[in-house]
Design an enzyme around this catalytic site. Structure first.
Site, PDB file in Angstrom:
ATOM      1  CG  HIS A 267       1.652  14.210   4.128  1.00 15.88           C
ATOM      2  ND1 HIS A 267       0.446  14.343   3.624  1.00 15.88           N
ATOM      3  CD2 HIS A 267       1.729  13.126   4.688  1.00 15.88           C
ATOM      4  CE1 HIS A 267      -0.272  13.510   4.206  1.00 15.88           C
ATOM      5  NE2 HIS A 267       0.275  12.819   5.017  1.00 15.88           N
TER       6      HIS A 267
ATOM      7  CG  PHE B 159      -1.126  10.696  11.330  1.00 10.57           C
ATOM      8  CD1 PHE B 159      -0.547  10.536  12.614  1.00 10.57           C
ATOM      9  CD2 PHE B 159      -2.406  11.177  11.660  1.00 10.57           C
ATOM     10  CE1 PHE B 159      -1.116  10.406  13.954  1.00 10.57           C
ATOM     11  CE2 PHE B 159      -2.911  11.121  12.884  1.00 10.57           C
ATOM     12  CZ  PHE B 159      -2.241  10.808  13.967  1.00 10.57           C
ATOM     13  N   GLY B 160       2.231  10.395   8.725  1.00  6.53           N
ATOM     14  CA  GLY B 160       2.561   9.674   7.581  1.00  6.53           C
ATOM     15  C   GLY B 160       4.161  10.295   7.150  1.00  6.53           C
TER      16      GLY B 160
ATOM     17  CG  HIS C 174      -0.568  -0.667   2.433  1.00  6.22           C
ATOM     18  ND1 HIS C 174      -0.154   0.598   3.457  1.00  6.22           N
ATOM     19  CD2 HIS C 174      -0.600  -1.771   3.204  1.00  6.22           C
ATOM     20  CE1 HIS C 174       0.334  -0.351   4.504  1.00  6.22           C
ATOM     21  NE2 HIS C 174      -0.097  -1.533   4.058  1.00  6.22           N
TER      22      HIS C 174
ATOM     23  CG  ASP D 296       1.508   3.219   5.627  1.00  9.65           C
ATOM     24  OD1 ASP D 296       0.540   2.835   4.972  1.00  9.65           O
ATOM     25  OD2 ASP D 296       1.492   3.894   6.593  1.00  9.65           O
TER      26      ASP D 296
ATOM     27  CG  HIS E  55      -5.385   2.206   9.703  1.00  5.82           C
ATOM     28  ND1 HIS E  55      -4.161   2.176   9.962  1.00  5.82           N
ATOM     29  CD2 HIS E  55      -5.827   3.659  10.265  1.00  5.82           C
ATOM     30  CE1 HIS E  55      -3.596   2.935  10.682  1.00  5.82           C
ATOM     31  NE2 HIS E  55      -4.655   3.771  10.753  1.00  5.82           N
TER      32      HIS E  55
ATOM     33  NE  ARG F 165      -0.576  11.898   0.055  1.00  2.00           N
ATOM     34  CZ  ARG F 165      -1.089  11.323   0.881  1.00  2.00           C
ATOM     35  NH1 ARG F 165      -1.964  10.458   0.871  1.00  2.00           N
ATOM     36  NH2 ARG F 165      -0.355  11.196   2.216  1.00  2.00           N
TER      37      ARG F 165
END
Lengths: 320, 428
Positions: free
Chosen positions: B313, B327-328, B61, B309, B180, B65
Site C-alpha cells: 500500500h 490492512f496489510g 499469495h 502475504d 481467508h 495490484r
C-alpha cells in the site's frame, strides 16, 4: 491587572505530549492535580488571567463534535494568554479529501506550539505526535483515552474527599466504548482507589479485570459500598450492533434515579462526564440534586486543562 | 548449450531428502545433475561454499495490484521484490481492478510477468464473478488461462453454499480453493486481535473465534465434497488444532492445507500500542499463546507452508488514522530474515524443514511442477547466505510500497543468488 507569571519552578514534568493516563506515573498525575489546585487558588483570589503562555499558539483540532471539551480547552489557553486557533472538521479541507496529517501540518505551519486534538479514531493523537514538532494533547481519541476528562474527574473527587486512596469508585454504563472509563481506570488505580465497573455484560470487555478492576452486572448490589458513582454516557454513535435490548431496559437496570439513590451511601458523589442523556443514565432530580458534582466537573475541567497546557509549555520553554 | 555450475554449497532439497555439500549443474534452463563428474566444466560458475543451495522459493499469495492500483505495486515491481527476497515463483491474488475472473485477465498477468522477466507468476483466479460472492467465476476457463487455484483473496468466501459448489466444481480440475478463513460478521469494523490490548487501546477487536468457526466450516465442506481447501494465514491456536485433528481423523490427507505468514511469527498484538498502521494486518497479529501454537504447528507439520502475504500500500494510504488505513504489509523482501530469527535461531525448525515450507509444500498446494532440484526439473534455484548481517531499509525495497513494521531491524540472512529457469535473475 494581569498577574505576573509564576516563577519557572521545577515542575517535575518531563513530557512533550499528553496522550493518555496509562503512561503517567502517580507522581505525574499528582503534579497535574496540584498545578490545577494552584490555578484554582489563584482564580479564587481574582487572578484568572495569567501571562504564562503569552506568545504561544494553541491549536484546537476537533475532528469530532464536542462542545464542553473544545470550549474548555479554548478558554484554558486564553486564561494562560496563549493565542488560539479553533479548527473543527466540518467545512474544513478534511471534507475536501485532505488527510488528517496534512491538515495538522498545515495548521502547525502557522507557528503552533501545542495541538489539542479530538478524533474519532483511537491513536490519532499518537499519529500526530510522530509527525508534528508541536506538543500534542489528547482531547479524546476514539474509544481509547480522554486523559483530561479522567484528570478532572479525579480532581473533583480529590477536592471533595481530600484523597483517592481507599475510596471505592463505580464506573457505570458503556465501559466497552468509553475512553473516559479507560482514563479513569488508569488514573484511579494509580492513585490507590478501588474501582468497580458496572454495566450490561455486552458493554464490559471480558479482559478488563486484568487492569485490576472488579466487575459487577448488578448496580443495586454494589451501590451500598461505593463512595463515588461515575455515570458514563451510552455511546449510541459508537455502537455498531445491539448491545442491549432497549433503552428502557438499560435505564431499568443501570439508570440512576431518586429511588436507586436511596440504596447508596448518604454522601455518595454522583459524577457524569456528559453530555448526559437525561432519563437514561440519570434522572433530572439526581443530576440536579445534592449528591451531584456534575457542574463542579465542568468548572474543574478548566483548571485541569490549564495545568496540562502549562506543564507542557514549561517543558517546551526549558528546552525539553 | 548454456551451463551453470553451483559449486560447493550445502544443497538442501526436501523433495529428495537431500542435505549435503554438493555441486549442482544447470543446463539449458533445467537441473542437469547433482554432483556431476568432477571433470565437469560449465560456461559459468558460482562459488556457493558457506551458502545453502535449495529449490527456488514459491510464495502462495502475493498482491501485485496490477491492473488497477499501480501506485501501490505492479507485476514488474512485485516480481522484482520477489527475486530480491529469494522467490522464483509467486502466485498472485485476483483482487485487482478488474478482478481476475476470466481467462483474458489471467493471461494478461502471465504476459506482464513475462515482459518483466524477473520470476514465474501463477495467477490465482476469483471464486466468484467480480468477487461479488454470488455466482461462480468461469473456473474452467481460468484454468485454461493459467490460473492454478481460486480465492476471494482477502474477502472470505462467506456463503456456505457458494463455498460448497466452488469446492465441488474446482475438484473437477484438481484445483484448490484458497480461503481467508474469517467470519465477516464477527470482525466487522475490527482493527486488531480482540483481547487484552484491544481493550486497553480502545480498538475494535477481531476475535480468534471468527477464524476458528470458518476453519471448522471449511474442513467440514472439504470432507463433504472431497474438494481441496487451502487456509491462508492461519493465526489462531484453535484453528491449528482443528487442522491437526482433521489430519489425524481422516484418510483425506492433503484435502486441507494451510500456511502462516512470517510476520505473524515475529510480532504480537502488543505492537499495536504504537498505533502504527504497519502493524495492522488481516488476520490480525495475535497474542503470544497463539504465536506459540503457530510455531508448534510448523514443527509438527500441521502448517504446510510459510508465505509473505505481500500486501503493498502506498504511503498515502498507510498514513491515515489506524481504523481508516487498509490492512496489510509488504513481505517478500523480509521473509527470510524473519524466518531465521523466529524459527531457525531458536531451534524450532531445521533448515530442511524451513525450506520445505518455502518450496516443496507450496508447489504441491499449487499443483505446479516446481520446488525440486530433481534432474530434469526447471532450473529455479535460490542460494542463501545464512550468516550475512544487514539492516532492513525500506528505501532499498524493490517493491513500490514501503509499508513494513520491520524498518531498522538488524537481521541475519538473505538470498545471495536467485536463478529462474537457469538464468541468474538476482544477485545481492
Amino acid at each position: 491587572m494581569m498577574a505576573q507569571p509564576a516563577p519557572a519552578a521545577r515542575t517535575g514534568w518531563s513530557r512533550k505530549h499528553l496522550l493518555g493516563l496509562e503512561e503517567l506515573s502517580a507522581d505525574e498525575i499528582t503534579t497535574i492535580l496540584d498545578q490545577a489546585a494552584e490555578f484554582n487558588r489563584l482564580a479564587s483570589k481574582g487572578e484568572k488571567k495569567l501571562g504564562l503562555m503569552s506568545g504561544s499558539v494553541v491549536a484546537n483540532l476537533f475532528f469530532e463534535p464536542s462542545t464542553r471539551t473544545r470550549t474548555s480547552f479554548s478558554l484554558a489557553a486564553k486564561r494562560l494568554s496563549a493565542d488560539t486557533i479553533d479548527f473543527t472538521a466540518a467545512g474544513s479541507s478534511v471534507s475536501k479529501g485532505e488527510s488528517f496529517i496534512d491538515t495538522a501540518r498545515n495548521i502547525e505551519a502557522m507557528g503552533v506550539s501545542h495541538v489539542v486534538v479530538r478524533h474519532s479514531s483511537a491513536g490519532a493523537p499518537h499519529l500526530l505526535s510522530r509527525h508534528l514538532k508541536a506538543g500534542v494533547l489528547n482531547a479524546g481519541d476514539g474509544t481509547h483515552e480522554h486523559p483530561t476528562q479522567g484528570l478532572l474527574d479525579i480532581f473533583t473527587i480529590r477536592e471533595h474527599r481530600g484523597t483517592l486512596s481507599g475510596l471505592t469508585v463505580a464506573l457505570v454504563g458503556d465501559i466497552l466504548h468509553s475512553r473516559v472509563a479507560r482514563s479513569n481506570i488508569w488514573g484511579l488505580k494509580k492513585l490507590g482507589a478501588r474501582v468497580i465497573v458496572c454495566g450490561p455484560s455486552t458493554l464490559i470487555p471480558p479482559d478488563i479485570t486484568k487492569l485490576g478492576v472488579e466487575v459487577s452486572y448488578d448496580f443495586d448490589e454494589i451501590l451500598g459500598q461505593v463512595d463515588i458513582v461515575n455515570l458514563l454516557r451510552i455511546q449510541f454513535e459508537r455502537q455498531r450492533s445491539a448491545f442491549f435490548p432497549s433503552i428502557r431496559e438499560y435505564a431499568h437496570f443501570y439508570g440512576m434515579n431518586g429511588e436507586r439513590l436511596k440504596l447508596a451511601k448518604k454522601d455518595v458523589l454522583i459524577l457524569a462526564p456528559g453530555p448526559i442523556n437525561r432519563g437514561v443514565e440519570l434522572t433530572p432530580d439526581v443530576a440536579d440534586g445534592n449528591n451531584s458534582v456534575i457542574l463542579d466537573q465542568v468548572t474543574n475541567g478548566l483548571v485541569i486543562r490549564m495545568a496540562c497546557l502549562y506543564l507542557l509549555e514549561q517543558h517546551r520553554r526549558t528546552g525539553g | 548449450m548454456s551451463t551453470l555450475l553451483l559449486r560447493g554449497g550445502r544443497v538442501i532439497d526436501p523433495s529428495q531428502d537431500l542435505d549435503r555439500t554438493a555441486n549442482v549443474l544447470l543446463a539449458d534452463g533445467k537441473i542437469a545433475a547433482i554432483d556431476p563428474p568432477g571433470s565437469t566444466t560449465a560456461d559459468q560458475e558460482i562459488d556457493a561454499s558457506g551458502r545453502i543451495v535449495c529449490p527456488g522459493w514459491i510464495d502462495l499469495h502475493v498482491a501485485h495490484r496490477e491492473p488497477g492500483n499501480d501506485d501501490d505495486e505492479t507485476t514488474a515491481s512485485a516480481t522484482h521484490a520477489a527475486v530480491a527476497g529469494g522467490f522464483t515463483s509467486i502466485a498472485c491474488f485476483p483482487d485487482t481492478a478488474p478482478v481476475v475472473d476470466n481467462r483474458a485477465s489471467a493471461e494478461f498477468i502471465k504476459l506482464q510477468a513475462a515482459r518483466a522477466g524477473h520470476c514465474n507468476v501463477f495467477p490465482l483466479g476469483a471464486v466468484t464473478k467480480n468477487h461479488a460472492g454470488q455466482e461462480l467465476a468461469e473456473i474452467g476457463q481460468l484454468v485454461d488461462g493459467g490460473a492454478v487455484a481460486f480465492t476471494g483473496a482477502k474477502n472470505p468466501v462467506a456463503n456456505c453454499e457458494i463455498m460448497r459448489r466452488a469446492l465441488e466444481y474446482a475438484r473437477m480440475f484438481d484445483r484448490p480453493i484458497f480461503n481467508h478463513p474469517q467470519v465477516p460478521e464477527l470482525v466487522a469494523g475490527g482493527v486488531m486481535h480482540e483481547g487484552h490490548w484491544s481493550m486497553v487501546l480502545g480498538l475494535r477487536g477481531m476475535p480468534a473465534a471468527a477464524e476458528e468457526i470458518m476453519v471448522s466450516r471449511d474442513i467440514a465442506l472439504a470432507e463433504m465434497t472431497g474438494g481441496r481447501v487451502h487456509l491462508m494465514c492461519l493465526s489462531t491456536k484453535n484453528a491449528v488444532d482443528l487442522v491437526r485433528r482433521h489430519r489425524q481423523r481422516t484418510d483425506q490427507k492433503g484435502r486441507v492445507t494451510c500456511d502462516v505468514t512470517a510476520h505473524h511469527l515475529a510480532l504480537t498484538d502488543e505492537s499495536l500500542r504504537s498505533f502504527d498502521s504497519n502493524v495492522k494486518v488481516d488476520p490480525p497479529l495475535r497474542s503470544q499463546d497463539h504465536l506459540d501454537a503457530l510455531i508448534a504447528g510448523l514443527k509438527d507439520g500441521t502448517i504446510d507452508a510459510i508465505c509473505s502475504d505481500h500486501q503493498p500500500h502506498s504511503d498515502e494510504k498507510k498514513a491515515l488514522e489506524l481504523d481508516q488505513t487498509p490492512f496489510g504489509i509488504v513481505g517478500l523482501e523480509t521473509l527470510l530474515p524473519l524466518c531465521i530469527r523466529t524459527l531457525i535461531e531458536p531451534g524450532h525448525l531445521t533448515w530442511p524443514q524451513l525450506i520445505r515450507c518455502l518450496t516443496l509444500s507450496p508447489a504441491n498446494i499449487l499443483g505446479i511442477e516446481k520446488g525440486t532440484l530433481n534432474a530434469g526439473a526447471d532450473a529455479d534455484v535460490t542460494i542463501i547466505d545464512p550468516d550475512v548481517r544487514w539492516t532492513i531499509d525500506p528505501a532499498r525495497f524493490r517493491s513500490r510500497s514501503r509499508n513494513t513494521p520491520f524498518a531498522g531491524w538488524e537481521v541475519r540472512g538473505r538470498a545471495s543468488h536467485v536463478i529462474v529457469g537457469g538464468k541468474v535473475r538476482f544477485t545481492a
